[in-house]
Design a protein around this motif. Structure first.
Motif, PDB file in Angstrom:
ATOM      1  N   ALA A 692       0.827  -1.203   0.000  1.00 52.29           N
ATOM      2  CA  ALA A 692       0.000   0.000   0.000  1.00 52.29           C
ATOM      3  C   ALA A 692       0.867   1.261   0.000  1.00 52.29           C
ATOM      4  O   ALA A 692       0.585   2.227   0.697  1.00 52.29           O
ATOM      5  N   GLY A 693       1.946   1.219  -0.752  1.00 51.26           N
ATOM      6  CA  GLY A 693       2.790   2.386  -0.885  1.00 51.26           C
ATOM      7  C   GLY A 693       3.811   2.533   0.228  1.00 51.26           C
ATOM      8  O   GLY A 693       4.569   3.502   0.252  1.00 51.26           O
ATOM      9  N   ASN A 694       3.828   1.592   1.167  1.00 48.84           N
ATOM     10  CA  ASN A 694       4.769   1.677   2.277  1.00 48.84           C
ATOM     11  C   ASN A 694       5.725   0.486   2.243  1.00 48.84           C
ATOM     12  O   ASN A 694       5.351  -0.605   1.814  1.00 48.84           O
ATOM     13  N   PRO A 695       6.960   0.700   2.724  1.00 46.90           N
ATOM     14  CA  PRO A 695       7.927  -0.399   2.684  1.00 46.90           C
ATOM     15  C   PRO A 695       7.505  -1.562   3.586  1.00 46.90           C
ATOM     16  O   PRO A 695       6.916  -1.344   4.646  1.00 46.90           O
ATOM     17  N   SER A 696       7.808  -2.760   3.138  1.00 45.59           N
ATOM     18  CA  SER A 696       7.448  -3.922   3.951  1.00 45.59           C
ATOM     19  C   SER A 696       8.570  -4.950   3.893  1.00 45.59           C
ATOM     20  O   SER A 696       9.411  -4.923   2.995  1.00 45.59           O
TER      21      SER A 696
ATOM     22  N   ASN B  50       3.517  -4.287   7.908  1.00 38.36           N
ATOM     23  CA  ASN B  50       3.046  -4.030   6.548  1.00 38.36           C
ATOM     24  C   ASN B  50       3.058  -5.322   5.734  1.00 38.36           C
ATOM     25  O   ASN B  50       2.106  -5.626   5.014  1.00 38.36           O
ATOM     26  N   GLY B  51       4.159  -6.075   5.868  1.00 35.15           N
ATOM     27  CA  GLY B  51       4.261  -7.342   5.143  1.00 35.15           C
ATOM     28  C   GLY B  51       3.169  -8.310   5.575  1.00 35.15           C
ATOM     29  O   GLY B  51       2.638  -9.062   4.762  1.00 35.15           O
ATOM     30  N   ALA B  52       2.832  -8.282   6.870  1.00 39.17           N
ATOM     31  CA  ALA B  52       1.785  -9.172   7.363  1.00 39.17           C
ATOM     32  C   ALA B  52       0.424  -8.787   6.778  1.00 39.17           C
ATOM     33  O   ALA B  52      -0.392  -9.654   6.459  1.00 39.17           O
ATOM     34  N   HIS B  53       0.176  -7.495   6.630  1.00 34.01           N
ATOM     35  CA  HIS B  53      -1.062  -7.074   5.978  1.00 34.01           C
ATOM     36  C   HIS B  53      -1.099  -7.556   4.519  1.00 34.01           C
ATOM     37  O   HIS B  53      -2.117  -8.055   4.045  1.00 34.01           O
ATOM     38  N   ALA B  54       0.042  -7.408   3.840  1.00 36.24           N
ATOM     39  CA  ALA B  54       0.104  -7.873   2.447  1.00 36.24           C
ATOM     40  C   ALA B  54      -0.164  -9.371   2.370  1.00 36.24           C
ATOM     41  O   ALA B  54      -0.734  -9.874   1.405  1.00 36.24           O
ATOM     42  N   GLY B  55       0.245 -10.078   3.442  1.00 32.86           N
ATOM     43  CA  GLY B  55       0.054 -11.527   3.479  1.00 32.86           C
ATOM     44  C   GLY B  55      -1.405 -11.954   3.505  1.00 32.86           C
ATOM     45  O   GLY B  55      -1.731 -13.111   3.230  1.00 32.86           O
ATOM     46  N   MET B  56      -2.311 -11.014   3.827  1.00 34.27           N
ATOM     47  CA  MET B  56      -3.731 -11.350   3.826  1.00 34.27           C
ATOM     48  C   MET B  56      -4.255 -11.597   2.413  1.00 34.27           C
ATOM     49  O   MET B  56      -5.428 -11.913   2.218  1.00 34.27           O
ATOM     50  N   GLY B 137      -1.526  -5.127  18.109  1.00 35.93           N
ATOM     51  CA  GLY B 137      -2.979  -5.230  17.946  1.00 35.93           C
ATOM     52  C   GLY B 137      -3.361  -5.603  16.518  1.00 35.93           C
ATOM     53  O   GLY B 137      -4.182  -6.491  16.286  1.00 35.93           O
ATOM     54  N   GLN B 138      -2.749  -4.939  15.557  1.00 40.84           N
ATOM     55  CA  GLN B 138      -3.061  -5.255  14.163  1.00 40.84           C
ATOM     56  C   GLN B 138      -2.700  -6.699  13.829  1.00 40.84           C
ATOM     57  O   GLN B 138      -3.448  -7.415  13.167  1.00 40.84           O
ATOM     58  N   LEU B 139      -1.546  -7.125  14.340  1.00 42.63           N
ATOM     59  CA  LEU B 139      -1.091  -8.484  14.030  1.00 42.63           C
ATOM     60  C   LEU B 139      -2.013  -9.528  14.656  1.00 42.63           C
ATOM     61  O   LEU B 139      -2.378 -10.522  14.023  1.00 42.63           O
ATOM     62  N   LEU B 140      -2.407  -9.273  15.916  1.00 46.25           N
ATOM     63  CA  LEU B 140      -3.324 -10.219  16.569  1.00 46.25           C
ATOM     64  C   LEU B 140      -4.636 -10.301  15.799  1.00 46.25           C
ATOM     65  O   LEU B 140      -5.209 -11.385  15.631  1.00 46.25           O
TER      66      LEU B 140
END
Lengths: 1023, 475
Positions: A692-696, B50-56, B137-140
């Protein structure tokens, strides 16, 4: 260093001043016919004094009074030791060395052995066999020339390397590629286009521990040691050789339907289906669309029906042979110019090569320029070899020539129906949109071939030196160092004019693209050594060597793809349009880097008693960057024993035995270059990305901190023999090779991690077998020699243990204990149900079922790797003529033919409009006994596609004529001339019905570029 | 002696040379960051989150499998086998026939593994506690949501004592976890969710972060969905109401607004998007259904097209189905969304996992299913949604069953190709009935009590995990 050398020289020279009382000896060295031999080396035994014979074979040499014997050696003759008579005149008649016995020395790349003192299995491929072969990759020459070596050329693309497997697949997850050593240093495997095999003097193939253990962690898949040509002592000799020839498509065993057959089949299928709907869009097939039987045509008038019939008739008369469209005859030429010469101290060899080969499909070729210069210097103390090879290669490719890719001309020329034309009346390629016509059109592939570019250029540099210095009488210090460097630049241009791009809605596709990529591989080797050898009482020969080695490998690649290429500027990055938010033609760039290093110490010891018993041993410790610190250092070792039986008293009287030698070796080696987890497999790795435009960050590699080498332990017992006046000779080797700490794929529970598996050192794999090389001189007279020869090997491959890991699948194979690697794992085909047209399969209970279930897969269908393989042939020498014929064969290989799946799958036929194999028959009505099911029942991959890929190939037929001496004498500037004709792959006997039964080390063939047949004529001239 | 000395010197040269190289054996990769270097500070944790969100993105399998096994899709004219075995109910646990369905299991557990890797690293770095809490919190929340889908797909309708799935709360790659009861799994999900709710409360979402990261509003929406599944209907209503307090989030009410749900460029006026996985350039959602070149693998079923067209004013006809002028029938929702280039058919589109519309239909269903049903409230929620979709009129006079059926039909239309239909049919205890023109008779129906309403545990899992138990009907 220079100062040190000078000091040492002065010291040693002063020592020799003490023995300054000399005598002069002279004489002549001749061959069997009494002709003088030039360039023979004459040395005083026990001293370093020597001389070289002049053009008429004569020499003079001043030696110390104490010298009793001289040694005469020459590359082409058997060495002799002669006692100096009191008058000081020594005339020596030398015997031609028996080249068929593959010479007398074994080059291991680290140390040369006399063959009689080498405990391992080795076969030397000689210059004669290597020279003039019309292949762009040196490894292809090895096919059929070494017992136990399987060379499968995976592609007929000019310059593509072969898959080499020595003594069976020794690894499941790692590679099988042997280690390649050229003049003592490692060269990159699999990338040989830039090396000219015509510069080779020999290739030694080391197959067991006596040779491979010297390379420790790198040796487990075998070692191929290349020795290049060196200057010979004598006057400058200029040689020129040229070859011209042609490459042609092999005979294809798959016959395709002609237009009439195809149209009839379309009609039959359409009529047979009687479907309410048309799920396969059969109505887009002309054979059905125009058919009077098509219910949609029921309302047509007689005139309209007649018109339809006319259309069908004219289509039926149009037969485009798509193989003729895509394939061609390729021209071949090769020129080689070399110059060599030298004196007893310095020699040189320099050669220029120009190689040019066109492939048998459009837009495939290879051009190569090579230049090699080898310089030798040798004096009493110091020896130096400088070797440099430069190569420049340019290769053109099809957009794709392997695999199930619709860019592959070998696939599409089979798939396309014959009733469409490739070109219209104006000579323009006919293209078409599958999305609207719904049917496959090979014209699009031809269009791409015509408009696009795909080529690479490569620069290859292999350069090294081998320096040695005799520190004292028995001690030599040496240093070998060098580099192997290769840079390849790829260009891939996709024209926006190509039809498939013009219809694309994607702006980047629509605009055309240009990819420029480069990859660079660099291997450096540094190898200092110190060796000592001595002889006690003429009975005990002892040598010891201490070697250190450092090998560093570095790889980097980079590529950039840009879009928006004007078709008038097809071949330059300057044509790339810069991307912006309006045109969306953003360029893409990427690349990767890796490096690895190996540091080693090696100790070698050899002891020979009385020329009869030899014991050898080696110990090597390797430290490698590819392994974690705890397991980084690993020991490898070997022991060997040779018994020169003929030297025993009881055999010396046995007349029919001319030579007999027994050998045994045992030892270990590792799989450094075939390591399945790359350079950093022990380290877990993460990659940077974007969300989403942010580094990961996300994890990319699961490290295995317990990595170790896969180690292969080889037992080898061999016998070398010459019998009946040396007319029957050869060798036999028996071996048992076990891979321990074998990498197996340890499947991890998907609920525990997303890395499906881990490569773990857990299993044991065995290869055991026998290798035989036999030669028999049927006729041996003054003018005529006829030799029959064969070499063959049988290898039994078995997974002995998977270390508790369950059987696991790899592609279409299942790796399981007790079976060979590569064993097919498929459901057994049960034919077509004559009543319903359904495909039938066998379930595990052996009952026929209509339900395809992967659970019914079994391993009853063999493996792709042939257990038996080899070559046989005959050589005839009559006066100045030479003839050679060689057949290669493999027996017991089973492969899956993916092309058959496309050509016989009803969906491909009906839905995509593919053409069919001529021998295929669909089930159409109850009672049909056929092998292809009804269109309504798609077929799955099953044992139906697995076929015996055994073959006998007429690999080589050659004839040559040497201009006789009497004719040469009349020519002023020519010292020798030879004319020859050489054919390759003229014929193939096989039951296989795909493109090429070789096609790489894999159990499924995917329409790979087949090996061409070729014919070349050539001339070698010496000035 | 002199010579011996020289030999020693000569021998020492190579040794010196080599020992200087020995340090060179410690080589580190250029192309990756090693485990020991990845999480060093709180900003690294942010990147990991962020990577974990992408993993969804694993949710894309829900979209795909749901379409293939339900009645909303049929195989398109360009299909050459894509999803065909799944569509024909010929899948089993192996990767050959079960490749599509196995991605559900492997995908969700992959998301969970990604989450756990970052969770385990949080306390090892220093940094602002509030930020740490927010990330935790987001990760949980992500972990709980992924487990919910696993529970639903492999456990079936909620029944406290039935077999659920394994709850993965650590990163042990050799773990062989057993399946727990559904109530045990549900209580862990709920624990993670409630922990998450308090930890993310301090996050103030902005227009550009709202729908791509977990916040208290979209978290409440997921809790509402999960409560409905569990049968906790009042909680479902309460959580939905909490989610609806989100600023700037409401139903799309005009043709333009409904079309705009699928325009991922417009993030200010994206009223309906509560949570999605964002794709900047990847066409991985759009190309599930066909190629950018126009081959159609999977098309809306005739049954779905007829249902949508039953009311000609329905905004969804325009937004979901290809225009009649194109002569084509494909999943128009995912044709492209104005991202990743100007080509409207580039298939680059965000993966929508939670929309406002769902809250209305969840509430409608929950009202209808309350121990004491509140049909009036339920009908009103349904009516609100229908009105917003261009279908005028009131919804009145339905009994409980009629209302539930109407909700199911509305969900069919509203959430086609969003991963809902198959699981809705199961929740309602209904079979799959495909239209005659959509499928051959052999795979036209799936009985409501068919074991295929539960997905097979992948064979790889059964093989490697001795504690794993397969669902009935599969091997």
């Amino acid at each position: 260093m220079r100062k040190f050398t000078t000091v040492l020289m002065v010291f040693l020279l002063s020592a020799f001043q003490l023995f300054a009382q000399n005598k002069t000896i002279s004489g002549k060295v001749t061959d069997e016919k009494g002709a003088g031999i030039q360039g023979a080396s004459v040395t005083a035994k026990g001293s370093t004094k020597g001389a070289v014979t002049s053009a008429d074979g004569s020499f003079t040499l001043s030696v110390a009074q104490t010298v009793k014997q001289i040694i005469v050696t020459h590359g082409s003759f058997e060495s002799q030791t002669i006692t100096i008579p009191s008058n000081g005149v020594v005339n020596v008649k030398m015997d031609q060395r028996n080249d068929e016995m593959t010479g007398v020395t074994v080059s291991t790349g680290i140390m040369d052995y006399k063959k009689k003192n080498y405990a391992g299995a080795v076969n030397k491929v000689t210059e004669k066999e290597i020279a003039n072969q019309p292949v762009g990759s040196m490894d292809q020459i090895l096919q059929g020339r070494v017992p136990g070596l399987l060379a499968l050329s995976s592609s007929g693309q000019p310059g593509t390397s072969a898959n080499i497997i020595i003594r069976g697949t020794g690894s499941i997850l790692g590679g099988t590629s042997p280690l390649y050593i050229v003049d003592g240093i490692q060269v990159e495997e699999g990338v040989f286009q830039g090396i000219n095999p015509n510069d080779f003097a020999s290739m030694d193939v080391l197959r067991d521990a006596a040779g491979t253990a010297l390379y420790g962690s790198r040796g487990s898949a075998g070692v191929i040691v290349v020795t290049t040509k060196r200057g010979q002592i004598g006057k400058t000799k200029i040689s020129y050789s040229a070859q011209f020839g042609q490459k042609d498509r092999p005979a294809f065993t798959y016959d395709m339907m002609n237009s009439k057959q195809t149209l009839k089949m379309q009609e039959d299928i359409g009529a047979g289906l009687k479907l309410a709907t048309d799920p396969f869009a059969m109505n887009n097939l002309p054979g059905w669309f125009y058919s009077a039987n098509n219910p949609d045509n029921a309302g047509l008038s007689p005139d309209e029906l007649a018109t339809n019939k006319q259309i069908l008739d004219s289509l039926g008369n149009l037969n485009t042979n798509w193989r003729d469209v895509f394939l061609r005859s390729g021209a071949f030429s090769n020129h080689q110019l070399s110059i060599q010469g030298g004196n007893d101290k310095a020699r040189y060899f320099s050669s220029l090569g120009f190689y040019n080969e066109e492939g048998i499909t459009l837009r495939t070729d290879m051009k190569r320029v090579t230049w090699r210069t080898n310089i030798d210097y040798k004096d009493d103390k110091f020896a130096l070899k400088l070797n440099t090879s430069l190569g420049y290669v340019r290769r053109n490719f099809q957009q794709s020539s392997t695999g199930n890719n619709l860019g592959n001309p070998f696939l599409v020329s089979a798939l396309n129906v014959p009733y469409v034309k490739a070109y219209d009346d104006n000579g323009k390629i006919i293209t078409g949109n599958r999305a609207t016509s719904q049917k496959f059109n090979a014209g699009n592939t031809l269009d791409l071939t015509n408009l696009d570019l795909n080529y690479n250029t490569q620069i290859k540099v292999t350069s090294n030196f081998e320096a040695s210095y005799k520190v004292m009488k028995n001690v030599t210090a040496a240093l070998t160092a060098g580099i192997d460097f290769r840079e390849t630049q790829n260009t891939n241009y996709g024209s926006r004019l190509a039809f498939v791009r013009t219809i694309s809605a994607t702006p980047t596709t629509n605009a055309g693209f240009l990819t420029e990529g480069s990859s660079r591989n660099y291997i450096s080797t540094v190898r200092p050594s110190l060796s000592w050898k001595n002889n006690y009482k003429d009975k005990h020969d002892i040598s010891l060597s201490l070697v250190g080695e450092y090998v560093y490998n570095n790889f980097k690649n980079f590529s950039a793809t840009g879009y928006g290429i004007d078709p008038k500027l097809p071949n330059t990055p300057s044509a790339i349009t810069q991307g912006n938010a309006t045109n969306n033609l953003f360029a893409q760039v990427g690349g990767s880097k890796s490096e690895d290093a190996l540091l080693s110490g090696l100790l070698m010891a050899n002891y020979t008693y009385d020329g009869k018993y030899t014991f050898t041993a080696s110990y090597r410790s390797d430290g490698a960057s590819k392994l974690p610190v705890d397991t980084r250092w690993q020991d490898f070792y070997s022991i060997g024993f040779v018994w020169e039986a003929k030297s025993e008293k009881f055999l010396s009287k046995v007349k029919f035995v001319n030579s007999l030698r027994l050998k045994y070796s045992y030892g270990s080696a590792g799989n450094y270059d075939n390591f399945p987890t790359g350079s950093y497999g022990y380290l877990g790795q993460w990659g940077a990305g974007n969300y989403a435009g942010n580094p990961s960050y996300s994890q990319t590699v699961l490290g295995n901190p317990q990595l170790r080498w896969e180690k292969i332990f080889t037992n080898n017992i061999g016998i070398d023999f010459e019998l009946f006046n040396s007319r029957l000779f050869g060798d036999i080797n028996l071996y048992d090779r076990r891979t321990k700490d074998l990498f197996v794929q340890q499947t991890l529970a998907p609920s525990a991690t997303y890395f499906g598996s881990l490569s773990a050192n857990k299993g044991v794999l065995q290869n055991k077998g026998i290798e035989v090389s036999l030669n028999y001189q049927v006729i041996k007279t003054r003018n005529t020699t006829v030799t029959l020869y064969t070499n063959f090997a049988y290898n039994r491959n078995r997974v002995l243990d998977l270390g508790g890991v369950p059987n696991f699948e790899q592609g279409t194979e299942l790796v399981s204990v007790g079976k060979p690697v590569g064993t097919h794992y498929e459901v057994k085909w049960g034919g077509v149900d004559a009543a319903t047209g359904r495909p039938l399969y066998y379930d595990l209970a052996g009952k026929l079922t209509t339900v395809y279930s992967a659970d019914n897969r079994v391993q009853d269908f063999g493996t792709w790797e042939a257990p038996t393989k080899g070559a046989f042939g005959a050589k005839l020498k009559y006066k100045n003529f030479d003839f050679n014929v060689m057949f290669t064969f493999q027996e017991g290989a089973y492969k899956m033919n993916n092309l058959e799946y496309f050509l016989e799958n009803p969906v491909g036929f009906a839905q995509f409009g593919y053409n069919q194999a001529a021998n295929m028959r669909f089930w159409q009505k109850p009672g049909d006994v056929v092998n292809t099911p009804s269109l309504l029942h798609p077929v799955n991959f099953s044992s139906k596609l697995i076929h015996n890929a055994s073959f006998i190939r007429l690999r080589e037929v050659s004839a040559s004529y040497n201009l006789p001496q009497s004719s040469i004498d009349k020519l002023k500037y020519i010292k020798g001339a030879r004319f020859f004709i050489l054919t390759n792959n003229l014929y193939l006997w096989t039951n296989w019905i795909g493109l090429d039964p070789e096609a790489g080390a894999t159990n499924i063939n995917l329409s790979e570029f087949p090996n061409p047949k070729s014919i070349t004529v050539g001339v070698d001239i010496n000035f | 002696m002199k010579i011996t000395k020289k030999i020693l010197i000569l021998g020492a040269v190579p040794l010196l040379l080599l020992s200087s190289c020995s340090k060179k054996l410690d080589l580190k990769p250029y192309d990756g960051i090693t485990d020991e270097n990845i999480f060093l500070d709180i900003e690294d944790i942010r990147k990991g989150t962020n990577g974990a969100h992408a993993g969804m993105s694993a949710y894309s399998s829900e979209l795909y499998v749901n379409a293939l096994v339900s009645d909303e899709a049929k195989l398109g004219p360009g299909n050459s086998g894509q999803g065909a075995l799944t569509f024909r109910y010929q899948f089993n646990s192996d990767n050959t026939t079960g490749g599509d369905v196995n991605d559900l299991w492997t995908g969700h557990y992959a998301s969970i593994h990604r989450v756990n890797l970052v969770l385990e690293a949080i306390d090892k770095v220093s940094g602002d506690q509030t930020l740490k809490d927010q990330f935790r919190g987001q990760l949980l929340a992500l972990r709980a949501i992924a487990h919910f889908y696993l529970l639903r797909d492999y456990g079936g309708n909620y029944n406290a004592n039935s077999l659920g799935v394994a709850y993965a709360s650590s990163t042990n790659i050799f773990a062989t976890r057993p399946r727990e009861t559904m109530s045990a799994v549900m209580s862990k999900i709920e624990k993670d969710l409630s922990d998450a709710a308090s930890l993310v409360a301090s996050i103030t979402p902005t227009a550009s972060t709202f729908d791509v990261y977990i916040n208290r509003f979209n978290l409440a929406a997921f809790r509402s969905r999960i409560a409905l599944y569990k049968g906790d209907y009042q909680a479902a209503i309460d959580f939905a109401n909490e989610a609806l307090t989100a600023p700037n989030k409401r139903l799309a009410r005009t043709q333009t607004e409904v079309n705009n749900i699928w325009n991922d460029n417009d993030r200010v006026n994206s009223f309906e998007k509560l949570f999605c996985v964002r794709y900047e350039n990847s066409a991985s959602i759009g190309t599930l259904w066909g190629t950018t070149g126009g081959d159609i693998y999977i098309a809306p079923s005739d049954k779905l097209v007829d249902a949508l067209k039953s009311n000609s004013t329905d905004f969804r006809i325009n937004a979901y189905l290809a225009p009649a002028s194109s002569g084509l029938n494909y999943v128009f929702k995912y044709r492209g969304s104005g991202r990743g280039g100007s080509n409207p058919e580039n298939k680059v589109v965000d993966l929508k996992i939670m929309r406002v519309a769902d809250l209305f239909l969840i509430k409608a269903e929950a009202y209808a299913r309350l121990a004491t049903p509140n049909l009036t409230a339920g009908m009103l929620e349904l009516q609100t949604l229908r009105n917003a979709r261009g279908i005028a009129g009131t919804v009145t006079g339905m009994d409980q069953q009629t209302l539930l059926n109407a909700i199911l039909d509305e969900r069919f239309k509203e959430f086609c190709f969003e991963g809902s239909r198959f699981w809705d049919l199961r929740r309602f205890g209904k079979p799959v009935n495909r239209a005659t023109t959509d499928a051959n008779p052999q795979w036209r129906t799936l009985d409501a009590n068919s074991p295929r309403f539960l997905m097979p545990i992948p064979f790889d899992e059964i093989l490697t995990n001795p504690n794993m138990k397969q669902n009935p009907g599969y091997n």
